[in-house]
Every structure is written in C-alpha cells, then in structure tokens.
Design an enzyme around this catalytic site. Structure first.
Site, short mmCIF file in Angstrom:
data_model
loop_
_atom_site.label_atom_id
_atom_site.label_comp_id
_atom_site.label_asym_id
_atom_site.label_seq_id
_atom_site.Cartn_x
_atom_site.Cartn_y
_atom_site.Cartn_z
N THR A 1 28.50 95.14 -30.20
CA THR A 1 29.34 96.17 -30.81
C THR A 1 29.02 96.31 -32.29
O THR A 1 28.97 97.43 -32.83
CB THR A 1 30.82 95.82 -30.63
OG1 THR A 1 31.11 95.71 -29.23
CG2 THR A 1 31.72 96.88 -31.24
N VAL B 1 34.93 85.40 -28.28
CA VAL B 1 35.65 84.17 -27.95
C VAL B 1 34.72 82.97 -27.99
O VAL B 1 35.15 81.84 -28.19
CB VAL B 1 36.32 84.32 -26.56
CG1 VAL B 1 35.28 84.26 -25.45
CG2 VAL B 1 37.41 83.28 -26.36
N ASP B 2 33.40 83.20 -27.86
CA ASP B 2 32.42 82.11 -27.87
C ASP B 2 32.20 81.53 -29.27
O ASP B 2 31.55 80.50 -29.41
CB ASP B 2 31.06 82.58 -27.35
CG ASP B 2 31.12 83.06 -25.92
OD1 ASP B 2 32.12 82.78 -25.25
OD2 ASP B 2 30.17 83.72 -25.47
N GLY C 1 30.57 80.62 -22.92
CA GLY C 1 29.55 80.27 -23.91
C GLY C 1 28.17 80.68 -23.40
O GLY C 1 27.46 79.86 -22.84
N ARG C 2 27.84 81.95 -23.60
CA ARG C 2 26.54 82.44 -23.11
C ARG C 2 25.39 81.80 -23.88
O ARG C 2 24.48 81.24 -23.29
CB ARG C 2 26.44 83.97 -23.27
CG ARG C 2 27.20 84.77 -22.23
CD ARG C 2 26.92 86.25 -22.40
NE ARG C 2 25.50 86.56 -22.29
CZ ARG C 2 24.87 86.83 -21.15
NH1 ARG C 2 25.54 86.83 -20.01
NH2 ARG C 2 23.58 87.08 -21.14
N TYR D 1 38.26 83.83 -16.85
CA TYR D 1 39.09 85.02 -17.03
C TYR D 1 40.52 84.66 -17.41
O TYR D 1 41.19 85.44 -18.08
CB TYR D 1 39.03 85.89 -15.78
CG TYR D 1 37.65 86.48 -15.58
CD1 TYR D 1 37.21 87.54 -16.37
CD2 TYR D 1 36.77 85.96 -14.64
CE1 TYR D 1 35.95 88.07 -16.22
CE2 TYR D 1 35.50 86.49 -14.48
CZ TYR D 1 35.09 87.54 -15.28
OH TYR D 1 33.82 88.06 -15.14
#
Length: 466
Positions: A202, A229-230, A274-275, A387
């Site tokens: 974004t 969030v990560d 946590g990608r 989620y």
C-alpha cells in the site's frame, strides 16, 4: 590503585574530547516545493480551550529526531559521517489548509490488523475536534473504492465506538490499484487531504499517488499510516497492532501447551503470522517461556540428520514427554515441495501464495515418528490462530499508539507536509518520507541479543549444518 585512577581519568579526558557527528536532516516533501504563493492560516489550536500554548507547544523546523541514538565514541572524529535526522512530529504555528475548505479522505488497504478502526476513529475525531474540519470521508473497499463507490461521510458521532471493533469499518481489499483512476477520483471529489492506511504494498502505491499529485501540481497533501501486524516495516520502532498480536498469540501457545501436556508424547504446534519476518513468533516465544522451538523466516532450518528439527524434538519428548513448536507462516517455504502451479500462484497483491507450513510440519512429524518409533503413540495438535489474531480489537497499548499516530499525521498534513509517514523513532514521533518507508524492511537480526535470548530459552539448535 593510583595508577588505575590515573588511567580512568585519562580515558574520561579522551571521551570528553570526542564530539558527535554533524546532523543531516532528511528532506521532507512540502506543498510549497511545487506550489507558489500558498496561503497560510493561524493554527486553530491557538484558541482551543483544552490546550495551553506553553513554550515548546508548537514544533519548529529545527526540532529533529535522530535515526540512531547509540553511538560508538571510539570512532575517529576524522571519519566523515552524518547523523541522519527527521523532522519531529507535532503541531505547527502556521497551517496550510483552511479547515472550512478542507475535504479529507481516509482509506484502508490490504489485510486486517488490530487497531485499524482506532486509527480511522482518531483521524476523524482529531480533524474534527482539533482543527474544526467538517468534511471527512471514508473510502470503501481499499484503493479500488476511490473509483468504484461513493465515499462514506464520517463524523465523531458515527465513529464513536469503532475502536471497540476489530477489522475495518471502511472495508478493505488487495489490488485494485489504478493510478490514473485513483488520482482522477481524488481530484474530481475535491479531496485535498488523503490518509492512506496500509502495509508495504500500500505504501508503494502511496508513493505513486504522491508523485502523480506533484506532477499535476495539485494542492493535495497525502500521508501514509503503515499497517502491518507482522511488524516488518522498517525505520519506525514498531507498527500498530503488533503488541495486540503478540498478546493474542499467547492464548494459542497456552492452548498448545495444554494439549501437549495432556497427550502421550504430545506436540503442540502453533503457526503464527509472519510472511517475511518472525517478530510475532519471536516475541510470543520470549513472552510465553513455554515454547521449545521457534522457527522464523530469517533462520533456515532442516528436518533430518544431526542438528535437525527431528533430532531436537526427539530429545525434548524423551526429556519432558511433550513439546511446543511455534512456526512463522513464512518459515520453511523453500523446503516445502511445490508443484509447478503452486510455484506460480500469486495473491491479489502479487505476492507468492505461501503453502501451509504448519500442516506440512504436522504431516512430516507424524511420518518421522512412525518411522523412528513404530508402535509408539504420539499426539500432535495443530493450532492456526491467524485470522483470530488479526481480527480482534486493539489492546490498550495499541489503542493509545494508534491515537498518537493519527494525531501526528493530522498535524503534519495541516502543516502542508505531504508524501510522508508518521511514526516513532527511538520513542519520539517523526515524519519520514513515504519513499523511504515503502522500501525499508525490518527483518529479525539472528545475530543480535534478542535471537540469542530465544535460543537460550528454548535451547533449540542453530540449524547450521556442519
């Protein structure tokens, strides 16, 4: 003793002679950079009944926040270097928008995160109560909402209890970024302030919007409020929602511990968000003290052989009869088998779709146990709270943080700054060019003390093959 005192005095003299490096102030984009004769106005806070304009109330252009506050004084003073600094966030004496002629747009993009509704609420309340802005609108459904739907009028009454709700009341989506359509819609609807809440993708879109607004020489200020969030956004101390996520992760780890303790050779397996970074898994492990092994994207691991995961889990089960394993969703993606279609699959933001590392680990653990311990029982309970964690309301700490982020953004926009992000650097709120934030990363440093602390608690291997 006298010699020791003399040496200490000599060392202090050397330190006292050292000076810090010169400060280099990071340039912050402003409407006056490309617009001439921009009218300014007295800040309405001058007459606000709740504020006292004491010395230092208004931030001056010389108030800065240093990027680094830990220095090595042994570095030679002759070494050419600069201390990078950013403009300090806060209200300015003069503002560049007439509150009565201001039309503000707020949009949320990307995935959910605790605190999104709080940021929206505080942007609305701050614009309304601090500056007297009455035309505030929510753009529905992410970036595509600029050109596909009518905006939602917002007021303090409407958003009053939004901070008590998870998710985003403005709805969100991934993708839908069409620069021409977005900027045309902003211009056609008469918006002159745009507040964009979203993650790194974004923010990269926000950079393009900012550049196009400048190219068209429009009097529109745009700011980004980083949401992930990560906690993988760089430069700022942390992103909002992160502390709530760590707190909620504790519940999943506690449940995994109970399941592991209640079964024969019990393993509680928890997958956390946590990608690309393992901050949630790391902090949840440190906070819990019940985790036996923490797997993150920044630290490769392997299953078989000496020093591998299976050997360690076997040891823990023999010692304790149970084990708790925490894994970040981005960990191990390079060792999970993929077919050709899975290698190409992408989400709406263009990211590679990750396979379920938790489900894969559960299957591999069961197969390993059946090979190495035939006929023996094992209990593996897999918990995926993803989620649940991202959809909850922000906790008290994150709610306060969201308020400070929103108000900092408002003050910066009203002062005519544009193309920036607000956030704390070393505990002090600053304005950072969005171009920097869009590219900055915040990986876990596996060589620092914090990761060493994790390993000292879990006693897990370093997974370095010898």
């Amino acid at each position: 003793m006298a010699e020791t005192t003399e040496l200490a005095a000599h060392a202090n003299d050397e330190i006292n002679q050292l000076s810090h490096s010169p400060v280099k102030l990071q340039r912050l984009p402003h409407l006056a950079d490309y617009l001439s004769n921009v009218q300014t106005f007295t800040n309405p806070l001058d007459h606000h009944r709740f504020y006292h304009r004491a010395s230092g109330f208004y931030i001056s252009p010389t108030d800065v926040v240093l990027r680094q506050i830990v220095l090595d004084l042994s570095t030679s003073p002759s070494t050419p270097s600069f201390q990078l600094a950013y403009h300090r966030a806060g209200p300015r004496k003069r503002i560049f928008f007439d509150p009565g002629a201001t039309r503000a747009a707020i949009v949320t993009c990307g995935g959910l995160c605790p605190g999104m509704n709080t940021v929206i609420r505080e942007l609305v309340v701050g614009l309304w109560d601090l500056y007297g802005v009455r035309e505030i609108y929510g753009v529905l459904g992410g970036y595509r909402g600029f050109y596909t739907s009518d905006p939602m009028p917002l007021s303090p009454r409407r958003v009053h209890s939004w901070h008590q709700r998870g998710g985003t009341a403005l709805e969100t989506s991934r993708g839908g970024f069409d620069l021409e359509k977005i900027v045309n819609a902003i211009q056609d609807r008469g918006f002159n302030q745009v507040y964009i809440i979203g993650g790194d993708g974004t923010m990269r879109g926000a950079v393009e919007i900012f550049n196009e607004i400048q190219r068209r020489k429009l009097k529109i200020s745009m700011t980004g409020i980083p949401k992930t969030v990560d906690n993988d956004v760089g430069i700022i101390d942390r992103s909002f929602g992160f502390q709530t996520a760590v707190e909620m992760a504790q519940q999943a780890i506690n449940a995994a511990r109970v399941e592991a303790e209640s079964g024969i050779n019990g393993i509680g397996l928890v997958k956390l968000m946590g990608r690309s970074t393992g901050h949630i898994a790391l902090h949840a492990t440190l906070s819990s003290r019940d985790v036996d092994c923490c797997l993150i994207p920044e630290n490769d691991f392997y299953l078989e052989g000496k020093g591998g995961l299976f050997e360690f889990m076997d040891q823990r089960l023999k010692e304790n009869g149970r084990a708790v394993l925490v894994v970040a969703e981005g960990a191990g993606q390079d060792i999970i088998p993929r077919n050709d279609a899975q290698k190409q699959e992408q989400d709406d933001s263009g990211n590679l779709v990750f396979l379920d590392v938790g489900g894969w680990l559960k299957s591999e653990l069961k197969n390993w146990w059946a090979r190495e311990h035939p006929g023996e029982l094992i209990t593996i309970k897999y918990i995926d709270p993803t989620y649940m964690i991202r959809a909850v309301p922000a906790n008290a700490t994150d709610n306060l943080y969201c308020t400070l982020l929103a108000h900092s953004a408002i003050h910066g926009v009203m002062a005519g700054y544009t193309g920036f992000v607000s956030g704390p650097i070393n505990g002090n709120y600053a304005y950072i060019p969005v171009t920097e934030v869009a590219e900055a990363k915040n990986p876990v440093d596996t060589l620092d003390h914090k990761w060493a602390w994790v390993r000292s608690i879990t006693n897990q291997p370093d997974f370095i093959r010898t």
